[in-house]
Write a protein that holds these residues in place. Structure first.
Motif, PDB file in Angstrom:
ATOM      1  N   HIS A 187     -40.502 -11.129 -39.825  1.00 14.35           N
ATOM      2  CA  HIS A 187     -40.183 -12.353 -39.966  1.00 14.35           C
ATOM      3  C   HIS A 187     -41.356 -13.200 -40.534  1.00 14.35           C
ATOM      4  O   HIS A 187     -41.527 -13.924 -41.541  1.00 14.35           O
ATOM      5  CB  HIS A 187     -39.528 -12.974 -38.906  1.00 14.35           C
ATOM      6  CG  HIS A 187     -38.789 -14.551 -39.513  1.00 14.35           C
ATOM      7  ND1 HIS A 187     -37.547 -14.775 -39.277  1.00 14.35           N
ATOM      8  CD2 HIS A 187     -39.621 -15.595 -39.435  1.00 14.35           C
ATOM      9  CE1 HIS A 187     -37.560 -16.017 -39.676  1.00 14.35           C
ATOM     10  NE2 HIS A 187     -38.691 -16.714 -39.652  1.00 14.35           N
ATOM     11  N   GLY A 223     -31.189 -18.951 -38.895  1.00 10.06           N
ATOM     12  CA  GLY A 223     -32.402 -17.901 -38.711  1.00 10.06           C
ATOM     13  C   GLY A 223     -33.285 -17.808 -39.808  1.00 10.06           C
ATOM     14  O   GLY A 223     -34.335 -17.176 -39.230  1.00 10.06           O
ATOM     15  N   GLN A 224     -33.245 -18.329 -40.928  1.00 15.33           N
ATOM     16  CA  GLN A 224     -34.058 -17.927 -42.130  1.00 15.33           C
ATOM     17  C   GLN A 224     -34.646 -19.212 -42.475  1.00 15.33           C
ATOM     18  O   GLN A 224     -35.568 -19.114 -43.230  1.00 15.33           O
ATOM     19  CB  GLN A 224     -33.297 -17.272 -43.293  1.00 15.33           C
ATOM     20  CG  GLN A 224     -32.614 -15.932 -42.731  1.00 15.33           C
ATOM     21  CD  GLN A 224     -33.799 -15.015 -42.153  1.00 15.33           C
ATOM     22  OE1 GLN A 224     -34.916 -15.043 -42.385  1.00 15.33           O
ATOM     23  NE2 GLN A 224     -33.332 -13.963 -41.480  1.00 15.33           N
ATOM     24  N   VAL A 266     -39.132 -23.305 -39.901  1.00 18.38           N
ATOM     25  CA  VAL A 266     -38.959 -24.243 -38.634  1.00 18.38           C
ATOM     26  C   VAL A 266     -40.132 -25.063 -38.447  1.00 18.38           C
ATOM     27  O   VAL A 266     -41.349 -24.669 -38.619  1.00 18.38           O
ATOM     28  CB  VAL A 266     -38.982 -23.371 -37.299  1.00 18.38           C
ATOM     29  CG1 VAL A 266     -38.954 -23.868 -36.062  1.00 18.38           C
ATOM     30  CG2 VAL A 266     -37.721 -22.283 -37.500  1.00 18.38           C
ATOM     31  N   ARG A 320     -43.126 -19.862 -34.605  1.00 23.79           N
ATOM     32  CA  ARG A 320     -41.927 -20.166 -35.570  1.00 23.79           C
ATOM     33  C   ARG A 320     -40.834 -19.065 -35.798  1.00 23.79           C
ATOM     34  O   ARG A 320     -39.806 -19.470 -35.729  1.00 23.79           O
ATOM     35  CB  ARG A 320     -42.847 -20.591 -36.775  1.00 23.79           C
ATOM     36  CG  ARG A 320     -43.460 -21.882 -36.823  1.00 23.79           C
ATOM     37  CD  ARG A 320     -44.119 -22.138 -38.349  1.00 23.79           C
ATOM     38  NE  ARG A 320     -44.747 -23.511 -38.147  1.00 23.79           N
ATOM     39  CZ  ARG A 320     -45.603 -24.022 -38.843  1.00 23.79           C
ATOM     40  NH1 ARG A 320     -45.891 -22.986 -40.177  1.00 23.79           N
ATOM     41  NH2 ARG A 320     -46.349 -25.120 -38.964  1.00 23.79           N
ATOM     42  N   SER A 345     -36.990 -19.419 -34.704  1.00 27.65           N
ATOM     43  CA  SER A 345     -35.947 -19.054 -35.569  1.00 27.65           C
ATOM     44  C   SER A 345     -34.898 -18.193 -35.107  1.00 27.65           C
ATOM     45  O   SER A 345     -33.881 -18.396 -35.187  1.00 27.65           O
ATOM     46  CB  SER A 345     -36.542 -18.399 -36.935  1.00 27.65           C
ATOM     47  OG  SER A 345     -37.237 -19.553 -37.814  1.00 27.65           O
ATOM     48  N   SER A 386     -31.058 -19.189 -34.128  1.00 29.50           N
ATOM     49  CA  SER A 386     -29.970 -18.358 -34.762  1.00 29.50           C
ATOM     50  C   SER A 386     -28.673 -17.658 -33.705  1.00 29.50           C
ATOM     51  O   SER A 386     -27.659 -17.393 -34.087  1.00 29.50           O
ATOM     52  CB  SER A 386     -30.210 -17.349 -35.659  1.00 29.50           C
ATOM     53  OG  SER A 386     -30.886 -16.019 -34.918  1.00 29.50           O
ATOM     54  N   THR A 401     -35.113 -29.369 -42.947  1.00 27.80           N
ATOM     55  CA  THR A 401     -36.101 -28.406 -42.755  1.00 27.80           C
ATOM     56  C   THR A 401     -36.921 -27.910 -43.928  1.00 27.80           C
ATOM     57  O   THR A 401     -37.691 -27.189 -44.083  1.00 27.80           O
ATOM     58  CB  THR A 401     -35.360 -27.079 -42.004  1.00 27.80           C
ATOM     59  OG1 THR A 401     -34.243 -26.825 -42.955  1.00 27.80           O
ATOM     60  CG2 THR A 401     -34.842 -27.446 -40.738  1.00 27.80           C
ATOM     61  N   CYS A 426     -38.098 -17.865 -47.740  1.00 27.78           N
ATOM     62  CA  CYS A 426     -36.739 -18.375 -47.048  1.00 27.78           C
ATOM     63  C   CYS A 426     -35.725 -18.485 -48.100  1.00 27.78           C
ATOM     64  O   CYS A 426     -34.431 -17.980 -47.958  1.00 27.78           O
ATOM     65  CB  CYS A 426     -37.082 -19.940 -46.416  1.00 27.78           C
ATOM     66  SG  CYS A 426     -38.151 -19.807 -44.863  1.00 27.78           S
TER      67      CYS A 426
END
Length: 461
Positions: A113, A162-163, A166, A411, A415, A419, A438, A451
Motif C-alpha cells: 500500500h 481503504g484506498q 489518509v 497512513r 487506511s 476500511s 480527503t 489512489c
C-alpha cells in the motif's frame, strides 16, 4: 434421509431420527470425501512429478506420513486411531504455518500500500483530462450508489475508504476506532474478539510465537523494509524495494500453495478415516479406492499395475458425481441445529462418540480448509469494563506501532483499519464530504495519482 432431517427440524421422532441420522450423514460424507481424495491426491502427485518429484522444503515429513497412512488404510491395517491422531497433529501444524504466513501477508499488504503511493514520483504522469476533486467525488459516489443492495453499497464504501489518502491525526483515528468498537458493547466477547482479530491482522499487529523460527528470512526481510524512509526514497530505492517485495510474494505464494494442496488431502483423508465404518462400496467408491491405491504406489516408488495415464482415464467414471452429492451434503447438514437442540438427548442415547465425529465433518468439508476443529466460543457479554480494557490495549498497540514506523506505513495502517470499521457515516452527505475532503487536502501528487488509479480499478471491476 429427507424425512429424518425434517423430523429433527420439527422436533419429531427424536430418538429414532438421531439414531438414524449420523450413519446416513457419514455415508454421504464418506463417498464425497473418497471422490475428493482421489482427485486431490492424484493431482498433487502430478504436480510433484512435474517438479522432478520434489516436495516443497519443510513438507516432506507431512507427505510421507500421509502416504504411509493411505498405504495402511488401503491394506486394511485394522485400527487406524493412531494414524488419525498423527494426521490431526499434522493438520494443526499446517494451520500454525498458515498463521505464520498470514502474519507476513498482513505486513506485505501494508508495505505494498505504501509503496504504491510512491510509484508516481518516478513517472511523468498527470491527472486525467478535466480532473477535479469535485468531479471525481461525484464519479465515485455514483459508483457507490448505483446498487440498491445495502450490503453491496457498504462493501463499495469500505473498498473506496481503504484506498483514499489518509490525513487523520492519531487522536482522531483512535476516536474512530473506539466508536467502531463500541458497537459491540452488550454483544458477545466472541463477536468483539473476531472484530479485533480482523483489525489487528489488517494492520500487522498480529503475530505468532513460531513465525520467527519457521520463517526467519521473511522476518529479516521485513525488518530491513522497516528502515525504509519513504519521504526520501530515490528511484533506485524504490526499484530495490519493489524487487524485494516481488521475491517475498513469490515465496509466500509458493508456501501457501503447498499448505493448501496438502491440507486438502489431509481434510479428505481424515473425512474418509472418520467415516470408514459407514463406507458403501458402490462402483464409484471402488473406482476411487483404486485411484488412491495406485497413486499411493507411485508416491511410494512401488510397482503400480497402472501408468499415470491409465489412472487418469479412470476419472471418467467420476464425472458429475461430486455435483450430485454436494447438494445432498448441504441440505442434510443440520449439525449446528442438532448440537444446539439435542446435545442432552445425544448423551442420553449414548451417541456422543458418533456425534463427536458428525460435528467435525462440516468443518473438514467447508471452504475454510484451515478451520480449527475444536475452537470454543467465548459467549460472555461485553460490558463497559471489558470494552474499555480492549480499547486501551488497542490504542497502546497502535501508539507503539506508529512510533516505530515511517509515516507512510502509519497512513497505510490507518487506511486498512478504516476500511474494516463499521460504516461511520450518518448519511450520504457525510460520505461525500469525507471523500472530497480527503482528496482535496492531499498535496502529494504521486500519492493522489496512485489512489485515483486504484479506485478506478475498483470501479472498473
Amino acid at each position: 434421509m429427507k424425512k429424518i432431517v425434517g423430523d429433527l427440524l420439527k422436533n419429531k421422532n427424536i430418538d429414532y431420527s438421531l439414531q438414524e441420522y449420523y450413519g446416513r450423514f457419514m455415508e454421504i460424507n464418506n463417498k464425497y470425501a473418497m471422490i475428493r481424495l482421489a482427485m486431490n491426491y492424484y493431482t498433487y502427485y502430478v504436480v510433484t512429478s512435474e517438479d522432478g518429484g520434489m516436495i516443497a522444503p519443510g513438507y516432506k515429513e507431512f507427505v510421507d506420513k500421509i502416504n504411509d497412512s493411505i498405504e495402511k488404510y488401503m491394506c486394511d491395517a485394522g485400527d487406524l486411531s493412531e494414524e488419525i491422531s498423527e494426521l490431526e497433529e499434522i493438520r494443526s501444524r499446517i494451520i500454525g504455518k498458515v498463521r505464520d504466513i498470514t502474519c507476513f501477508v498482513d505486513r506485505y499488504n501494508i508495505y505494498e500500500h505504501a509503496l504504491n503511493r510512491v510509484e508516481y514520483r518516478f513517472k511523468d504522469e498527470s491527472y486525467p483530462s478535466g480532473y477535479s476533486d469535485e468531479n471525481y467525488t461525484r464519479q465515485v459516489m455514483q459508483f457507490i450508489l448505483e446498487d440498491e443492495d445495502n450490503m453491496m453499497i457498504n462493501s463499495k464504501i469500505k473498498d473506496v475508504i481503504g484506498q483514499l489518502p489518509v490525513r487523520l491525526t492519531k487522536n482522531k483515528f483512535f476516536e474512530m476506532l473506539s466508536n467502531g468498537m463500541s458497537i459491540y458493547n452488550g454483544g458477545t466477547r466472541e463477536g468483539l474478539n473476531d472484530f479485533l482479530y480482523m483489525i489487528r491482522t489488517c494492520s500487522m499487529l498480529d503475530s505468532t510465537d513460531t513465525m520467527e523460527t519457521n520463517y526467519p528470512h521473511l522476518l529479516e526481510a521485513f525488518e530491513q523494509l522497516k528502515d525504509m524512509k519513504f519521504k526520501d526514497m530515490s528511484e533506485a530505492d524504490y526499484n530495490e524495494m519493489k524487487d524485494k517485495m516481488s521475491d517475498i510474494t513469490t515465496y509466500i505464494d509458493d508456501e501457501m500453495d503447498s499448505c493448501m494442496m496438502i491440507q486438502e488431502i489431509l481434510n479428505d483423508l481424515l473425512l474418509v478415516l472418520y467415516t470408514d465404518s459407514y463406507k458403501k462400496s458402490d462402483n464409484i467408491v471402488i473406482a476411487c479406492d483404486e485411484i488412491v491405491k495406485d497413486t499411493n504406489l507411485l508416491f511410494m516408488d512401488k510397482f503400480s499395475p497402472k501408468s499415470l495415464e491409465e489412472i487418469e482415464d479412470m476419472f471418467v467414471m467420476l464425472e458429475g458425481e461430486q455435483e450430485k452429492l454436494y447438494p445432498m451434503l448441504s441440505s442434510f447438514d443440520i449439525t449446528d441445529q442438532i448440537k444446539d437442540s439435542y446435545s442432552e438427548k445425544i448423551n442420553e442415547l449414548g451417541l456422543n462418540e458418533q456425534y463427536d465425529i458428525v460435528f467435525k465433518l462440516p468443518k473438514l468439508n467447508s471452504d475454510s480448509m484451515f478451520v480449527e476443529m475444536d475452537r470454543s466460543e467465548d459467549t460472555a457479554v461485553v460490558d463497559d469494563t471489558y470494552l474499555e480494557e480492549q480499547k486501551e490495549n488497542m490504542v497502546s498497540a497502535y501508539r507503539t506501532l506508529f512510533a516505530e514506523n515511517d509515516k507512510m506505513i502509519t497512513r497505510a495502517v490507518m487506511s486498512a483499519v478504516l476500511s474494516e470499521l463499521p460504516i461511520f457515516f450518518n448519511n450520504i452527505s457525510e460520505l461525500q464530504d469525507y471523500i472530497y475532503n480527503t482528496l482535496s487536502i492531499c498535496t502529494d501528487k504521486a500519492e493522489k495519482l496512485a489512489c485515483i488509479e486504484i479506485i478506478n480499478g475498483i470501479m472498473a471491476e
